[in-house]
Motif scaffolding. Structure first.
Motif, PDB file in Angstrom:
ATOM      1  N   SER A 183      45.689   6.712  44.559  1.00 32.44           N
ATOM      2  CA  SER A 183      43.976   7.245  44.870  1.00 32.44           C
ATOM      3  C   SER A 183      43.069   7.127  43.725  1.00 32.44           C
ATOM      4  O   SER A 183      43.704   7.429  42.183  1.00 32.44           O
ATOM      5  CB  SER A 183      44.265   8.176  45.907  1.00 32.44           C
ATOM      6  OG  SER A 183      44.246   9.612  44.488  1.00 32.44           O
ATOM      7  N   ILE A 184      42.119   7.469  43.962  1.00 28.88           N
ATOM      8  CA  ILE A 184      41.146   7.778  42.630  1.00 28.88           C
ATOM      9  C   ILE A 184      41.653   8.271  41.639  1.00 28.88           C
ATOM     10  O   ILE A 184      41.243   8.590  40.608  1.00 28.88           O
ATOM     11  CB  ILE A 184      39.209   7.181  43.133  1.00 28.88           C
ATOM     12  CG1 ILE A 184      39.478   6.299  43.788  1.00 28.88           C
ATOM     13  CG2 ILE A 184      38.648   7.752  41.476  1.00 28.88           C
ATOM     14  CD1 ILE A 184      38.578   6.655  45.271  1.00 28.88           C
ATOM     15  N   PHE A 185      42.260  10.058  42.028  1.00 27.51           N
ATOM     16  CA  PHE A 185      42.839  10.605  41.331  1.00 27.51           C
ATOM     17  C   PHE A 185      43.644  10.676  40.800  1.00 27.51           C
ATOM     18  O   PHE A 185      44.014  11.247  39.717  1.00 27.51           O
ATOM     19  CB  PHE A 185      42.758  11.925  42.361  1.00 27.51           C
ATOM     20  CG  PHE A 185      41.133  12.475  42.602  1.00 27.51           C
ATOM     21  CD1 PHE A 185      40.339  12.523  41.997  1.00 27.51           C
ATOM     22  CD2 PHE A 185      40.972  12.092  43.813  1.00 27.51           C
ATOM     23  CE1 PHE A 185      38.919  13.097  42.310  1.00 27.51           C
ATOM     24  CE2 PHE A 185      39.612  12.801  44.090  1.00 27.51           C
ATOM     25  CZ  PHE A 185      38.705  13.282  43.934  1.00 27.51           C
ATOM     26  N   ASP A 186      44.609   9.489  41.180  1.00 29.03           N
ATOM     27  CA  ASP A 186      45.566   9.666  40.686  1.00 29.03           C
ATOM     28  C   ASP A 186      45.738   8.136  39.150  1.00 29.03           C
ATOM     29  O   ASP A 186      46.188   8.464  38.045  1.00 29.03           O
ATOM     30  CB  ASP A 186      46.704   7.690  41.661  1.00 29.03           C
ATOM     31  CG  ASP A 186      47.075   9.421  42.351  1.00 29.03           C
ATOM     32  OD1 ASP A 186      46.858  10.691  42.265  1.00 29.03           O
ATOM     33  OD2 ASP A 186      47.988   8.741  43.138  1.00 29.03           O
ATOM     34  N   THR A 187      44.749   7.643  39.188  1.00 33.03           N
ATOM     35  CA  THR A 187      43.642   6.796  38.142  1.00 33.03           C
ATOM     36  C   THR A 187      43.185   7.392  36.996  1.00 33.03           C
ATOM     37  O   THR A 187      42.932   6.708  35.860  1.00 33.03           O
ATOM     38  CB  THR A 187      43.526   5.226  38.634  1.00 33.03           C
ATOM     39  OG1 THR A 187      42.740   5.629  39.542  1.00 33.03           O
ATOM     40  CG2 THR A 187      44.568   4.246  39.371  1.00 33.03           C
ATOM     41  N   ASP A 188      42.740   8.081  37.285  1.00 32.03           N
ATOM     42  CA  ASP A 188      41.604   9.105  36.525  1.00 32.03           C
ATOM     43  C   ASP A 188      41.750  10.557  36.194  1.00 32.03           C
ATOM     44  O   ASP A 188      41.430  11.219  37.480  1.00 32.03           O
ATOM     45  CB  ASP A 188      40.007   9.220  37.402  1.00 32.03           C
ATOM     46  CG  ASP A 188      38.813   8.994  36.257  1.00 32.03           C
ATOM     47  OD1 ASP A 188      39.148   9.818  35.052  1.00 32.03           O
ATOM     48  OD2 ASP A 188      37.885   9.397  36.489  1.00 32.03           O
ATOM     49  N   GLU A 189      43.131  10.580  35.426  1.00 38.03           N
ATOM     50  CA  GLU A 189      43.119  12.038  35.069  1.00 38.03           C
ATOM     51  C   GLU A 189      42.503  12.893  35.245  1.00 38.03           C
ATOM     52  O   GLU A 189      43.285  14.522  34.976  1.00 38.03           O
ATOM     53  CB  GLU A 189      44.051  11.624  34.103  1.00 38.03           C
ATOM     54  CG  GLU A 189      44.885  12.794  33.998  1.00 38.03           C
ATOM     55  CD  GLU A 189      46.599  12.184  32.339  1.00 38.03           C
ATOM     56  OE1 GLU A 189      46.442  13.416  31.989  1.00 38.03           O
ATOM     57  OE2 GLU A 189      46.728  11.481  32.855  1.00 38.03           O
ATOM     58  N   GLU A 190      41.282  12.671  33.977  1.00 37.23           N
ATOM     59  CA  GLU A 190      40.003  13.953  34.216  1.00 37.23           C
ATOM     60  C   GLU A 190      39.882  13.563  35.196  1.00 37.23           C
ATOM     61  O   GLU A 190      39.251  15.093  35.455  1.00 37.23           O
ATOM     62  CB  GLU A 190      38.708  13.471  33.868  1.00 37.23           C
ATOM     63  CG  GLU A 190      37.923  13.751  32.803  1.00 37.23           C
ATOM     64  CD  GLU A 190      36.998  12.926  31.630  1.00 37.23           C
ATOM     65  OE1 GLU A 190      35.498  13.556  32.146  1.00 37.23           O
ATOM     66  OE2 GLU A 190      37.460  12.217  30.768  1.00 37.23           O
ATOM     67  N   LYS A 191      39.183  13.053  36.216  1.00 36.58           N
ATOM     68  CA  LYS A 191      38.478  13.492  37.518  1.00 36.58           C
ATOM     69  C   LYS A 191      39.663  13.886  38.448  1.00 36.58           C
ATOM     70  O   LYS A 191      39.307  15.234  39.066  1.00 36.58           O
ATOM     71  CB  LYS A 191      37.976  12.154  38.028  1.00 36.58           C
ATOM     72  CG  LYS A 191      36.523  12.010  38.392  1.00 36.58           C
ATOM     73  CD  LYS A 191      36.645  10.942  39.265  1.00 36.58           C
ATOM     74  CE  LYS A 191      35.315   9.606  38.823  1.00 36.58           C
ATOM     75  NZ  LYS A 191      34.594   9.057  40.099  1.00 36.58           N
ATOM     76  N   SER A 192      41.042  13.883  37.903  1.00 35.33           N
ATOM     77  CA  SER A 192      42.107  14.569  39.097  1.00 35.33           C
ATOM     78  C   SER A 192      41.965  15.915  38.416  1.00 35.33           C
ATOM     79  O   SER A 192      41.899  17.216  38.889  1.00 35.33           O
ATOM     80  CB  SER A 192      43.412  14.225  38.629  1.00 35.33           C
ATOM     81  OG  SER A 192      44.229  14.747  39.300  1.00 35.33           O
ATOM     82  N   LYS A 193      41.974  16.323  36.832  1.00 39.81           N
ATOM     83  CA  LYS A 193      42.225  18.062  36.157  1.00 39.81           C
ATOM     84  C   LYS A 193      40.996  18.724  37.066  1.00 39.81           C
ATOM     85  O   LYS A 193      41.328  19.749  37.117  1.00 39.81           O
ATOM     86  CB  LYS A 193      42.480  17.906  35.001  1.00 39.81           C
ATOM     87  CG  LYS A 193      43.609  16.996  34.555  1.00 39.81           C
ATOM     88  CD  LYS A 193      43.722  17.153  32.893  1.00 39.81           C
ATOM     89  CE  LYS A 193      45.274  16.426  32.709  1.00 39.81           C
ATOM     90  NZ  LYS A 193      44.865  15.868  30.902  1.00 39.81           N
ATOM     91  N   LEU A 194      39.487  18.099  36.715  1.00 40.13           N
ATOM     92  CA  LEU A 194      38.399  18.684  37.183  1.00 40.13           C
ATOM     93  C   LEU A 194      38.182  19.089  38.730  1.00 40.13           C
ATOM     94  O   LEU A 194      38.177  19.998  39.085  1.00 40.13           O
ATOM     95  CB  LEU A 194      37.026  17.416  37.137  1.00 40.13           C
ATOM     96  CG  LEU A 194      35.625  18.240  37.352  1.00 40.13           C
ATOM     97  CD1 LEU A 194      35.542  19.521  36.593  1.00 40.13           C
ATOM     98  CD2 LEU A 194      34.948  17.295  37.110  1.00 40.13           C
ATOM     99  N   LEU A 195      38.901  18.276  39.500  1.00 40.14           N
ATOM    100  CA  LEU A 195      39.496  18.233  41.028  1.00 40.14           C
ATOM    101  C   LEU A 195      40.435  19.215  40.912  1.00 40.14           C
ATOM    102  O   LEU A 195      40.019  21.006  42.009  1.00 40.14           O
ATOM    103  CB  LEU A 195      39.707  17.372  41.693  1.00 40.14           C
ATOM    104  CG  LEU A 195      39.544  17.200  43.197  1.00 40.14           C
ATOM    105  CD1 LEU A 195      38.406  18.084  43.706  1.00 40.14           C
ATOM    106  CD2 LEU A 195      40.258  16.468  43.439  1.00 40.14           C
ATOM    107  N   ALA A 196      41.422  19.511  40.202  1.00 41.32           N
ATOM    108  CA  ALA A 196      42.346  21.151  40.681  1.00 41.32           C
ATOM    109  C   ALA A 196      41.888  22.340  39.399  1.00 41.32           C
ATOM    110  O   ALA A 196      42.130  22.895  40.425  1.00 41.32           O
ATOM    111  CB  ALA A 196      43.401  20.741  39.604  1.00 41.32           C
ATOM    112  N   ARG A 197      40.803  21.813  39.046  1.00 40.70           N
ATOM    113  CA  ARG A 197      40.378  23.570  38.415  1.00 40.70           C
ATOM    114  C   ARG A 197      38.936  23.952  39.453  1.00 40.70           C
ATOM    115  O   ARG A 197      38.645  25.078  39.568  1.00 40.70           O
ATOM    116  CB  ARG A 197      39.369  23.053  36.966  1.00 40.70           C
ATOM    117  CG  ARG A 197      39.005  24.093  36.634  1.00 40.70           C
ATOM    118  CD  ARG A 197      38.817  23.878  35.072  1.00 40.70           C
ATOM    119  NE  ARG A 197      37.951  22.985  34.995  1.00 40.70           N
ATOM    120  CZ  ARG A 197      36.344  23.140  35.299  1.00 40.70           C
ATOM    121  NH1 ARG A 197      35.444  24.832  35.908  1.00 40.70           N
ATOM    122  NH2 ARG A 197      35.637  22.190  35.168  1.00 40.70           N
TER     123      ARG A 197
END
Length: 161
Positions: free
Chosen positions: A124-138
């Protein structure tokens, strides 16, 4: 996937024929529509052994109906066709043949022969962009309404991408 398969195995082993057949239909649907994580779980001996127990007279084979046994055999055989690279499925099926539990390969009815599962998107987009993934989780862990709105906007922008 592992929890779903554990629950399905329990239903497939049911002494009630209808319940077991419905569970097998759900299993086939999941194999056709789920991705690699599900496929890797069905290829583990832990799950394959649960299916084999339905066929074996040492376990549930004496209580299982012939319809259920035939369907389990068809399912395992179809996986040998669909997933020829999966050694554990091949081994499990060959063991059933060696022990005489499966006398001959089942003839799969035309309506049960489905094409191999289509490949699913790997990331998914969030798997490839680790920064976005961490931001979303937070943002999702936060209890502030503004953070949740920001998470919603982030998800919407990812969907648009």
């Amino acid at each position: 996937p592992s929890l779903a398969l554990r629950l399905l195995a329990h239903k497939i082993q049911s002494p009630q024929e209808r319940e077991a057949l419905h569970a097998l239909t759900v299993l086939e649907t999941c194999v056709n529509n789920c991705g690699d994580r599900f496929h890797s779980e069905i290829t583990k001996f832990r799950f394959l052994n649960e299916l084999i127990k339905v066929l074996s007279s040492k376990y549930y084979g004496i209580w299982s109906s012939e319809k259920v046994k035939l369907r389990v055999t068809e399912v395992i055989f179809s996986w040998t066709v669909w997933f020829p690279q999966e050694v554990k499925i091949q081994d499990a099926y060959q063991m059933l043949k060696k022990q005489g539990i499966v006398k001959e390969d089942p003839k799969l009815p035309e309506d049960k022969i489905l094409p191999p599962p289509s490949p699913r998107p790997q990331n998914s987009i969030f798997d490839t962009d680790e920064e976005k993934s961490k931001l979303l989780a937070r943002l999702l862990k936060s209890s502030h309404p503004e953070d949740l709105r920001a998470a919603n906007r982030l998800i919407q922008s990812a969907v648009r991408e």
